[in-house]
Design an enzyme around this catalytic site. Structure first.
Site, PDB file in Angstrom:
ATOM      1  N   ARG E  97       0.818  -1.221   0.000  1.00  0.00           N
ATOM      2  CA  ARG E  97       0.000   0.000   0.000  1.00  0.00           C
ATOM      3  C   ARG E  97       0.852   1.271   0.000  1.00  0.00           C
ATOM      4  NH1 ARG E  97      -5.645  -0.450   1.078  1.00  0.00           N
ATOM      5  NH2 ARG E  97      -6.162  -2.655   0.859  1.00  0.00           N
ATOM      6  N   HIS E 131      -1.709  -4.987  -4.410  1.00  0.00           N
ATOM      7  CA  HIS E 131      -2.640  -3.881  -4.166  1.00  0.00           C
ATOM      8  C   HIS E 131      -2.809  -3.052  -5.439  1.00  0.00           C
ATOM      9  CE1 HIS E 131      -4.785  -0.745  -2.253  1.00  0.00           C
ATOM     10  NE2 HIS E 131      -3.825   0.132  -2.431  1.00  0.00           N
ATOM     11  N   ASP E 172     -13.738   0.138  -1.313  1.00  0.00           N
ATOM     12  CA  ASP E 172     -12.862   1.304  -1.456  1.00  0.00           C
ATOM     13  C   ASP E 172     -12.882   1.754  -2.918  1.00  0.00           C
ATOM     14  OD1 ASP E 172     -10.323   2.704   0.020  1.00  0.00           O
ATOM     15  OD2 ASP E 172      -9.942   2.394  -2.126  1.00  0.00           O
ATOM     16  N   LYS E 195     -16.170   7.542   0.728  1.00  0.00           N
ATOM     17  CA  LYS E 195     -15.914   8.210   2.007  1.00  0.00           C
ATOM     18  C   LYS E 195     -15.303   9.563   1.691  1.00  0.00           C
ATOM     19  CE  LYS E 195     -12.398   6.807   4.399  1.00  0.00           C
ATOM     20  NZ  LYS E 195     -11.518   5.927   5.177  1.00  0.00           N
ATOM     21  N   GLY E 229     -11.454  -1.706   9.367  1.00  0.00           N
ATOM     22  CA  GLY E 229     -12.103  -0.400   9.509  1.00  0.00           C
ATOM     23  C   GLY E 229     -12.939  -0.052   8.288  1.00  0.00           C
TER      24      GLY E 229
END
Lengths: 319, 319, 319, 319, 319, 319
Positions: E97, E131, E172, E195, E229
């Site tokens: 990441r 990723h 995401d 978000k 999360g």
């Protein structure tokens, strides 16, 4: 030792590549070579080359930068596909005349091209008649720098019985030593065309011939013919010095404009060259029967075979 | 920008190095150069060169390998001492004639030497009149390849009024183009000595002269004189073709045996060279007044100054 | 996997190379090793090594720099000829004592040598008893660092029955740990010769022996004997401390002047060494029967065979 | 020359870094050092270091791998932010004992660590008392390998008037030469503890003392104390051979379990070390007043200043 | 071509490695993996890998840095033992990441990790579901980046008959494109959780769902679950927008604290993942029957086999 | 620190380069950029750049390969002329969409381009809005990847008062995250255009809009517009879903055929872009007043100034 031979052709010289494949008795590998509307190139192999011994045939004549980039992308593609060994086969290497800094603040582009070929993934390279043999030293990887002058020599040898007191003439002084070797192999004398600027400030260029050409048939030799400017000058110079018939022999038919116009205007008995650079049909037509194109395909095929089998390439030429 | 100039001399050419230091008005840095009984060399700097702009002057004439190794060790030493920039100043670069594979299964030692100089730590290099300009492309690092032919030309220019129909003659065909440039700058004609083997199987070598030398004073030119074999051949060839007086000009006086014997036996009017390679006193004595050694020290000093100050070196020569 | 073994010998140690070839039952490859009058070396392989597994045996004893350069040129030559794998076999590696900066502003020449061997083209290396085992870490390439102490140990083992309360004595404190291993393998006690300067400003060096040698036969051990200065000191020190007979065992007979003079002057019962460095006949003659030279040829041959076949080398020594 | 000093501290040794900053009269640069829940570390500089001379202080004691990775990430971060020069300041370098292959099929992890520090972006490094000086040769970049034995020596010098016939004893034979240098500088005699396995197949280890310790105060020396196993052995051996009081001096207090238990159990009069590795308060408390920690901060600060200013570091120590 | 397959397992994921070995029908190579009291790791191979085709399976989940270092040391060890080809098999690649500088003065740690793997000695790598696919370009060496989404897709396909108007939801936005591919392969619609921070200066984060989830069963997808999360947020967002049952599918079960707490608190019908990261028994127990762990072992084994044999890996997946 | 700024312009974007020069208050350096009849490019600097801080501005839009090669040759030329630091300034980096292997046996050409820029001699690079931020990790050298979305955002901000319930729509799902950031900065909602193939085997592509656009003004965003195919699709999709007016904002106006035809055919209220790629006058004319080209010149000039002075670039954007 390195898997099987896998032979790829870039888009620059499909006929030569096919001849090499025929010589080797194997097919050309299938590959998509795509140009997107934004000019970006794309490569996709149809089959995996994992652990194989890959040869990519791509000459770097015009379109020079597109052909070079296509070669580099193909090299990277087979490298990322885990080929065991990768050989860039570049019959004509672009930028070979930019091989030293003969004035300040200029590039050595041939070194840059060598670096690019290596960084893209080549383990070895094969090429023909570099403008300067020293370019081999620009590569860190091993390579086979072959010569097609064998082919030219054999052809000229066959002409000699018909020629009158023939003499080899080097078109350019930088080619003097190789011209001498060519003459020596044919048992012929040598002469040189010299070009210089007058030191009177006028910038006038004067051509002279060093050596004896009067009353002789002349074989002009050089490594490549680009715009044919030097050839034209040399032709005129030897004619002025009393030469009879003039022949022209060289390896790389780069033939940038106005080469064909110029060559057409000269009374050359033969224009003897090879297929390291493909000659478009339109250009061939204009040069007509005088044009003799000798193929390097068998030599290249045999060198690839020997390189693959771990046998001597030098032995091939009895060197 | 890179600290101060720090000038070091290897053990090969202390006089030239001192002259360069004098020109720059700085002292040579003190350094211990030790050879142990087992021939291993050892270097110890007296003062730190951290963050400085270091120049190491070392020519690589005989003892070739010792001199080369000493240069490499000095380069590593200043690198490990955190010099800011390191320039190898090698007036005569060894192995420059091994610059290509002109037959199979041989080395390209000049490339190896370039690699060694880089791996030891040089950031830049300065040298004179490489056998082939392409050797610049063997280095990845930038360098200044200077020419001392300016010096030779100016000297010969002064001789011309006394010469009879002078002609420049290239000792070797590989030097043809540079010889032409030399002749062009002097406004003189050019001729070439050509050597070839007879193709009758006898292996006999035959010398001929291409161009006109009869009744002329001849200036033989080449880049270096090693054993003086080629010079001797060229001398004889031009004499056979009716040359009058013969002069010899070249940059690097390598003078391997039996060069001095051979040169002494020829009736050369002048032997004009430079101090890129030091000539031992005994050899100088045998050549006597005919030997003219022009110094590169001022040119070298000025180039170092300009390189240090970030000014153009090309401008120096009005190129 | 990497073609056939091709075994080359540089000019440093032809006898050892021949013995290795005999062990392997293969011929040494033929190669021209030429030195030109200007000292430049030249290499030409008689046969191609394309795709083969090449081993080049060259020790780097005197003439050190010539031997090193010859090795490097050979490495480059086989690399440019497209060998599949190249192993530098260097029984004695020069400059191994220059392995760290133990004072400021000095080189780490052993690292430089390692870099040179790699840049020339070695894929692997084989050597014997490096002065410091850490030098392995100077190489990025894999290598086999072999030990000939097995040979010395076996020989000394055979002597023990005739010795009186024998003790192993390390000539140098830097060799202490290896000397202990040697003693441990023989089941003998250990002592050390210590040299130090007096701190009274006089610079006087004082030798002492740490450990018990009185009334004992002493086996001095070290990795190499160069000028024999340390050996002479150690000999005297143990004699002063009451030693009886003294033997000397070490791997590398470097024998720089005045080693033979010094060794001849000592009453050493045996001088036991190996052939990692060739000992000229004249030197052998002066040391006479006391000199025992054990050969590493079989060990080296076996390691090459196993490396070629992809078998364990460690297993060979039961380590 | 390289902008301003910018001093960063990793999370391993904030106190030492602050002391160095204080010595230099500059602040530590602010940086976020974050560990995410998945253990991944993250670094964010508060201010740019473009064109600056960056020093990152990070010792690589426990947690070893986290500290090492943090150092590497910090190096990369400042490199990608275009720092002009980057120095890794690693007072204690991890994995230094894995510095050679003393058996087959094992790593040389110290070389790997050196490679990692370089690939992350360090241009230079500074460290203290490497287990073997040769590890300097594992780096291609220059570095300053400092010694804190000056500090230990000065402290012990102050003790000597109170000691009875003191002798320096090397805990390990691999440390013999450095122990001798330490003894020489103090004008004291030297002895060695030797450990070996019995050759009777029992695997029993036997300790002996080579040299004279009976009735003497002993100063045990080593480069680091890890689990204190060797120290405990050495303590017992010298006591068995009649030593009086025993002191311990070493540079790196690694203090892995059960070092504190072991050291607490020995009647050592002083445990003299440095702050190359931070000692947690709990461990300090258990060792009490016997523990003497000398700081390297001033030495390190001065070396950084001199490195930044391009002045000699060697001169600092009068070497 | 490269000897035999030799399969090694680091200490991170012994079960997966054993399954791969079982698939291939070969044993795992024996190797000592030791951690010393000072945390330094040590590796010792039981058998030589000279000339073999080595695969080292080591995932780089927690303990991240220890696992990474163990991998690097193993790579170096087999390299120094002269393996013919070395493949790092890293099912889950740490630091993926940290793949770009999305703010100034931060690292690109994934590139650093790639550099470390290469400098340690890997010739190739195999990994799963990076990723960002671009991380392939961080490596100079070839690699196979495999996907386990095939496994997830097949499993979800089996669930669809029981689901009510199912919709795939990307946890995401950075995963949007891959989520779309996943949905497309299943023939399901797609929606996204978004978000953002309010621009009113309050720093409040607001979640919204772009697309239609009301009254539908939701399959949340992502590449990895770290602290859970994002998953928790996404779960709440879709529930607020009227979703019915919620399923979760992802490749890498990183499960850092408090992932298990969070996941346990959500009413997820299934938690579908793979074994690229081992899940400790305690964590498995808390997630109970809802946890479905699909194994990559067969896919990995088959890819290793094909890579070894020089056959296409892409063909395996019919891509 | 690195001499003076020397600003060069390749032939791709002379206007932008002149604007940057104007901003910096310095002239563009004079340089000959020559194309020979054989398409080979040649570069000659008018003045030396020894020791200077060189910036070469060259965008790599069409003619792509010629522009790229020109950049590389310029980089090599200034490197060989001993520039102190060289920054490649490439507003639009070609091949950025070939950034990963999303199918087997394809290249990662963006990595190849990064390698080429480095091997040619760049020490740093500056570019704008890479297709994927991860491409930064393809370079080993540091770089500044700037964004022109600030410019687009400010412009759109000014439009908002006139817009009706505006929504940002991402043209491509791969751009979803950046589109969200753009929307967040403007305080606008977000929607996505999704394209997928039907799984019925027909290969039909279906466009849908995820999110709410009905009755809203739409701002389509993307990083570049090439052939405008995606834009056209997106335009139609949002119109079908009831969008009112449509605006288009993107950084790189690549505008390959038939982009202008397509864009002309759409009722776009504004086409907002930058000058990272020059738009020929003919194309500008066809798009008329709707085309808004914001210049990056000031931003680029300021970044170059700060990079030169060693000041923070991030600070410039208040990031």
């Amino acid at each position: 030792m390195y898997g099987d031979i896998k032979l790829f052709a870039g888009s620059s010289t499909p006929e030569l590549a096919q001849r090499v494949a025929d010589y080797l008795g194997i097919p050309l590998e299938r590959v998509d070579l795509i140009e997107f509307p934004n000019e970006n190139l794309f490569v996709r192999l149809h089959r995996s080359v994992r652990g194989q011994d890959v040869y990519i045939i791509q000459t770097t004549s015009r379109p020079v930068h597109r052909n070079l980039m296509e070669l580099l992308i193909m090299l990277q593609t087979v490298r990322l596909d885990s080929a065991a060994r990768i050989t860039a086969v570049v019959p004509y290497l672009c930028y070979a005349r930019s091989d030293k800094k003969d004035q300040p603040r200029v590039p050595i582009t041939a070194r840059l091209v060598a670096d690019m070929i290596q960084v893209a993934g080549a383990d070895r390279y094969i090429t023909f008649d570099l403008h300067a043999g020293q370019i081999q030293g620009f590569f860190s990887i091993p390579g086979d720098v072959l010569t097609a002058f064998h082919l030219l020599r054999d052809y000229v040898q066959g002409l000699i019985p018909q020629l009158h007191r023939p003499v080899v003439v080097s078109v350019d002084l930088g080619f003097a030593k190789k011209a001498r070797n060519f003459a020596e192999a044919l048992g012929l004398p040598i002469a040189f065309v010299e070009k210089r600027r007058l030191m009177d400030g006028s910038g006038t260029e004067v051509l002279s011939v060093v050596g004896d050409v009067a009353g002789r048939d002349v074989i002009l030799v050089d490594d490549e013919v680009d715009t044919a400017g030097s050839v034209t000058n040399a032709y005129r110079a030897v004619k002025q010095h009393g030469a009879r018939d003039v022949y022209l022999a060289f390896v790389h038919p780069v033939f940038s404009d106005p080469a064909i116009d110029r060559l057409s205007a000269l009374d050359l008995k033969r224009i003897i060259t090879t297929d390291t650079v493909p000659i478009p049909e339109a250009k061939r037509a204009r040069l007509g029967d005088r044009l003799v194109v000798l193929t390097i395909a068998e030599m290249l095929g045999e060198v690839i075979r020997r390189a693959h089998e771990g046998r001597s390439v030098g032995a091939l030429f009895n060197e």
